[in-house]
Design an enzyme around this catalytic site. Structure first.
Site, PDB file in Angstrom:
ATOM      1  CG  HIS A  72      37.430  29.901  23.936  1.00  0.00           C
ATOM      2  ND1 HIS A  72      36.235  29.317  24.243  1.00  0.00           N
ATOM      3  CD2 HIS A  72      38.298  29.436  24.851  1.00  0.00           C
ATOM      4  CE1 HIS A  72      36.373  28.537  25.293  1.00  0.00           C
ATOM      5  NE2 HIS A  72      37.625  28.600  25.691  1.00  0.00           N
ATOM      6  CE1 TYR A 201      31.356  37.149  29.802  1.00  0.00           C
ATOM      7  CE2 TYR A 201      31.712  36.092  27.694  1.00  0.00           C
ATOM      8  CZ  TYR A 201      32.207  36.692  28.827  1.00  0.00           C
ATOM      9  OH  TYR A 201      33.562  36.831  28.985  1.00  0.00           O
ATOM     10  N   PRO A 293      34.391  41.914  36.061  1.00  0.00           N
ATOM     11  CG  PRO A 293      33.999  39.967  37.274  1.00  0.00           C
ATOM     12  CD  PRO A 293      33.917  41.451  37.375  1.00  0.00           C
ATOM     13  CE  LYS A 297      38.888  43.473  26.810  1.00  0.00           C
ATOM     14  NZ  LYS A 297      39.217  42.126  26.344  1.00  0.00           N
ATOM     15  CE1 TYR A 385      34.781  38.309  26.343  1.00  0.00           C
ATOM     16  CE2 TYR A 385      36.034  36.848  24.922  1.00  0.00           C
ATOM     17  CZ  TYR A 385      35.365  37.078  26.109  1.00  0.00           C
ATOM     18  OH  TYR A 385      35.293  36.100  27.067  1.00  0.00           O
TER      19      TYR A 385
HETATM   20  P1  RFL Z   1      46.652  41.020  42.410  1.00  0.00           P
HETATM   21  O1  RFL Z   1      46.426  39.720  41.710  1.00  0.00           O
HETATM   22  O2  RFL Z   1      45.631  41.485  43.357  1.00  0.00           O
HETATM   23  O3  RFL Z   1      48.049  40.883  43.134  1.00  0.00           O
HETATM   24  C1  RFL Z   1      48.498  41.841  44.060  1.00  0.00           C
HETATM   25  C2  RFL Z   1      49.464  41.172  45.000  1.00  0.00           C
HETATM   26  O4  RFL Z   1      49.959  42.151  45.912  1.00  0.00           O
HETATM   27  C3  RFL Z   1      49.934  41.607  47.219  1.00  0.00           C
HETATM   28  N1  RFL Z   1      49.854  42.694  48.213  1.00  0.00           N
HETATM   29  C4  RFL Z   1      50.896  43.120  48.922  1.00  0.00           C
HETATM   30  N2  RFL Z   1      52.182  42.756  48.949  1.00  0.00           N
HETATM   31  C5  RFL Z   1      53.002  43.398  49.821  1.00  0.00           C
HETATM   32  N3  RFL Z   1      52.573  44.370  50.667  1.00  0.00           N
HETATM   33  C6  RFL Z   1      51.283  44.764  50.665  1.00  0.00           C
HETATM   34  N4  RFL Z   1      50.857  45.723  51.502  1.00  0.00           N
HETATM   35  C7  RFL Z   1      50.394  44.151  49.765  1.00  0.00           C
HETATM   36  N5  RFL Z   1      49.072  44.298  49.503  1.00  0.00           N
HETATM   37  C8  RFL Z   1      48.774  43.414  48.558  1.00  0.00           C
HETATM   38  C9  RFL Z   1      48.727  40.701  47.235  1.00  0.00           C
HETATM   39  O5  RFL Z   1      48.807  39.718  48.267  1.00  0.00           O
HETATM   40  C10 RFL Z   1      48.795  40.103  45.842  1.00  0.00           C
HETATM   41  O6  RFL Z   1      49.546  38.911  45.810  1.00  0.00           O
HETATM   42  O7  RFL Z   1      46.898  42.197  41.345  1.00  0.00           O
HETATM   43  P2  RFL Z   1      47.630  42.168  39.919  1.00  0.00           P
HETATM   44  O8  RFL Z   1      48.928  41.427  39.995  1.00  0.00           O
HETATM   45  O9  RFL Z   1      47.606  43.554  39.424  1.00  0.00           O
HETATM   46  O10 RFL Z   1      46.717  41.251  38.997  1.00  0.00           O
HETATM   47  C11 RFL Z   1      45.469  41.693  38.601  1.00  0.00           C
HETATM   48  C12 RFL Z   1      44.517  40.515  38.511  1.00  0.00           C
HETATM   49  O11 RFL Z   1      44.627  39.706  39.666  1.00  0.00           O
HETATM   50  C13 RFL Z   1      43.091  41.015  38.378  1.00  0.00           C
HETATM   51  O12 RFL Z   1      42.985  42.067  37.431  1.00  0.00           O
HETATM   52  C14 RFL Z   1      42.098  39.965  37.965  1.00  0.00           C
HETATM   53  O13 RFL Z   1      42.175  38.786  38.678  1.00  0.00           O
HETATM   54  C15 RFL Z   1      40.716  40.607  38.162  1.00  0.00           C
HETATM   55  N6  RFL Z   1      39.707  39.611  38.315  1.00  0.00           N
HETATM   56  C16 RFL Z   1      39.267  39.018  37.202  1.00  0.00           C
HETATM   57  N7  RFL Z   1      39.755  39.413  35.992  1.00  0.00           N
HETATM   58  C17 RFL Z   1      39.348  38.803  34.872  1.00  0.00           C
HETATM   59  O14 RFL Z   1      39.837  39.177  33.777  1.00  0.00           O
HETATM   60  N8  RFL Z   1      38.397  37.803  34.947  1.00  0.00           N
HETATM   61  C18 RFL Z   1      37.892  37.369  36.165  1.00  0.00           C
HETATM   62  O15 RFL Z   1      37.096  36.453  36.221  1.00  0.00           O
HETATM   63  C19 RFL Z   1      38.318  37.976  37.332  1.00  0.00           C
HETATM   64  N9  RFL Z   1      37.843  37.586  38.548  1.00  0.00           N
HETATM   65  C20 RFL Z   1      39.241  39.248  39.590  1.00  0.00           C
HETATM   66  C21 RFL Z   1      38.306  38.206  39.676  1.00  0.00           C
HETATM   67  C22 RFL Z   1      39.673  39.888  40.758  1.00  0.00           C
HETATM   68  C23 RFL Z   1      39.194  39.525  42.015  1.00  0.00           C
HETATM   69  N10 RFL Z   1      39.637  40.264  43.182  1.00  0.00           N
HETATM   70  C24 RFL Z   1      40.743  41.186  43.084  1.00  0.00           C
HETATM   71  C25 RFL Z   1      38.957  40.377  44.368  1.00  0.00           C
HETATM   72  C26 RFL Z   1      37.840  37.788  40.927  1.00  0.00           C
HETATM   73  C27 RFL Z   1      38.282  38.444  42.099  1.00  0.00           C
HETATM   74  C28 RFL Z   1      37.757  37.925  43.404  1.00  0.00           C
HETATM   75  C1  PHB Z   2      36.622  32.985  34.042  1.00  0.00           C
HETATM   76  O1  PHB Z   2      36.892  31.974  33.379  1.00  0.00           O
HETATM   77  O2  PHB Z   2      36.842  33.040  35.263  1.00  0.00           O
HETATM   78  C2  PHB Z   2      36.035  34.159  33.354  1.00  0.00           C
HETATM   79  C3  PHB Z   2      35.789  34.121  32.001  1.00  0.00           C
HETATM   80  C4  PHB Z   2      35.236  35.223  31.362  1.00  0.00           C
HETATM   81  C5  PHB Z   2      34.938  36.343  32.105  1.00  0.00           C
HETATM   82  C6  PHB Z   2      35.193  36.387  33.458  1.00  0.00           C
HETATM   83  C7  PHB Z   2      35.745  35.276  34.101  1.00  0.00           C
HETATM   84  O3  PHB Z   2      34.388  37.421  31.488  1.00  0.00           O
END
Ligand code: RFL
Ligand code: PHB
Length: 390
Positions: A72, A201, A293, A297, A385
């Site tokens: 993008h 957005y 989100p 980041k 960004y």
């Molecule tokens: P994760 O992905 O949460 O992975 C952590 C892993 O640890 C496991 N775990 C355990 N394992 C052993 N023993 C325990 N006691 C444990 N407790 C937990 C879990 O099962 C899991 O597999 O963290 P990690 O690896 O640091 O990755 C970070 C990313 O996942 C996170 O920053 C992003 O996904 C945040 N996030 C988003 N970020 C974006 O940039 N754009 C988004 O759209 C976006 N949407 C989101 C999100 C995070 C969400 N969460 C955490 C609720 C949407 C959601 C719903």
């Molecule tokens: C997504 O594709 O899930 C997404 C993209 C941009 C954002 C957050 C989530 O800022």
């Protein structure tokens, strides 16, 4: 069992760390609470900074994003019923972001880990980091009802916001937190994205909306919703109607709808735990910090923590130098706080807050207008960004 680095959590942080360490000849074992299928079923982030794409390549798993990612050059802001493109590529001297889902990143990393024959214990229960304040840390856990102990040189707490690693050090941690008074309702659907070349957005009087994508045939859309809404309150039809009402007429008319294949509500939070190192235990990714989100980041910050942590551990094992591990927390937090600031700012700018007064609303509208008409302001948005330099 013994390994050099015990990694708790098989999300993107843990898997990427494991892969980077393996590339450097450092043995590691991952302990994950859930099953592999469960981990892959979570639909989360979708936008990768170039730093993250480069790191995936360095880890030997760049083929998926190279083939399936969509580059993008711009983003779009929609407000006041009109579209305002921000030329991120032009404003940053040629930098871009790539749309490629966290699910796909996780899948690629899991496949590489399996191919390399590295140990991952899925469905590990009662994982507990122990003795990390001395030279011989250990992690105890249960698997299929039997107790196990994993001895190691370092423990990496990559277990997300609700994990055990941060809890194990809670009396030594300073926590900074902001909880937002709304959530995001997200829908994944196999329909072509309304805007395949830019993430959109939107800020309307009905609230925030976001149009994103996973591929040219799979879209990810979000709308701001009250925190007490339930997914069952939102039929697909209600979601598509609401999304259209929050966009400008042109985009709204071009949305292709279809049955949702995933629908979930995520609360929004800003959170930082300091420091990120406790003797031989290190926190990385969501275990240490959460961003709302809006700035895309979360996953990218996790990747940069892992970059710093893997380099520090490689330096320790190859040169017996503790310099990298001694600076890990300080170096990460400097970048983390900048991403926290940016994510908080963009969230504040693009959402409708339930208790906003008329003055605050007018200021938000003035800032949006300034942002899209000032090159300086647009540049500040664009450079954050695409990701600040390491
Ligand atoms: P994760 O992905 O949460 O992975 C952590 C892993 O640890 C496991 N775990 C355990 N394992 C052993 N023993 C325990 N006691 C444990 N407790 C937990 C879990 O099962 C899991 O597999 O963290 P990690 O690896 O640091 O990755 C970070 C990313 O996942 C996170 O920053 C992003 O996904 C945040 N996030 C988003 N970020 C974006 O940039 N754009 C988004 O759209 C976006 N949407 C989101 C999100 C995070 C969400 N969460 C955490 C609720 C949407 C959601 C719903
Ligand atoms: C997504 O594709 O899930 C997404 C993209 C941009 C954002 C957050 C989530 O800022």
């Amino acid at each position: 069992m013994r390994t050099q680095v015990a990694i708790i959590g098989a999300g993107p942080s843990g898997l990427l760390l494991g892969q980077l360490l393996h590339q450097a000849g450092i043995d590691n074992v991952i302990l994950e609470r859930q099953s592999g299928d469960y981990v892959l079923g979570r639909i989360r982030a979708g936008i990768l900074e170039q730093v993250t794409v480069d790191l995936l390549r360095e880890a030997g798993v760049g083929a998926g994003v190279a083939a399936g990612g969509t580059v993008h050059h711009s983003i779009e802001l929609v407000f006041g019923g009109a579209r305002h493109p921000i030329d991120v590529h032009g404003l940053t001297g040629g930098r871009v972001v790539t749309a490629y889902g966290q699910t796909e990143v996780t899948h690629d990393l899991m496949q590489a880990r399996r191919a390399a024959g590295l140990a991952t214990v899925y469905e590990a229960a009662d994982v507990t980091p122990l003795d990390f304040d001395g030279d011989r840390p250990r992690v105890s856990y249960r698997k299929d009802g039997s107790a196990h102990v994993l001895e190691c040189d370092f423990i990496a707490g990559c277990d997300g916001f609700h994990g055990v690693s941060r809890k194990a050090v809670k009396e030594h941690v300073s926590e900074y937190e902001k909880v937002y008074p709304f959530g995001w309702l997200g829908v994944l659907a196999d329909v072509p994205p309304v805007s395949p070349h830019a993430i959109v957005y939107g800020n309307s009087e009905r609230g925030f909306s976001l149009c994103s994508m996973r591929s040219l045939t799979r879209s990810r859309y979000y709308v701001q919703c009250p925190l007490d809404d339930k997914v069952d309150d939102w039929s697909d039809q209600r979601f598509w109607d609401e999304l259209r009402r929050r966009l400008d007429p042109d985009l709204a008319g071009r949305i292709v709808t279809g049955p949702s294949i995933e629908k979930s509500i995520a609360p929004l939070r800003s959170f930082v735990a300091e420091p990120m190192r406790f003797g031989r235990l290190f926190l990385a990714g969501d275990a240490a910090h959460i961003v709302p989100p809006t700035g895309a980041k979360g996953l990218n910050l996790a990747a940069t923590d892992v970059k710093y942590l893997s380099s520090a551990m490689i330096e320790f094992f190859s040169e017996r130098s503790p310099a990298g591990i001694d600076h890990y927390s300080q170096v990460c937090l400097k970048r983390v706080w900048k991403a926290e600031r940016f994510s908080w700012w963009l969230t504040s700018l693009m959402h409708r807050f339930p208790d906003t007064d008329g003055f605050a609303q007018k200021v938000q509208e003035a800032e949006l207008d300034y942002l899209v008409h000032s090159k300086a302001a647009s540049t500040a948005l664009a450079e954050n960004y695409v990701g600040l330099p390491l």
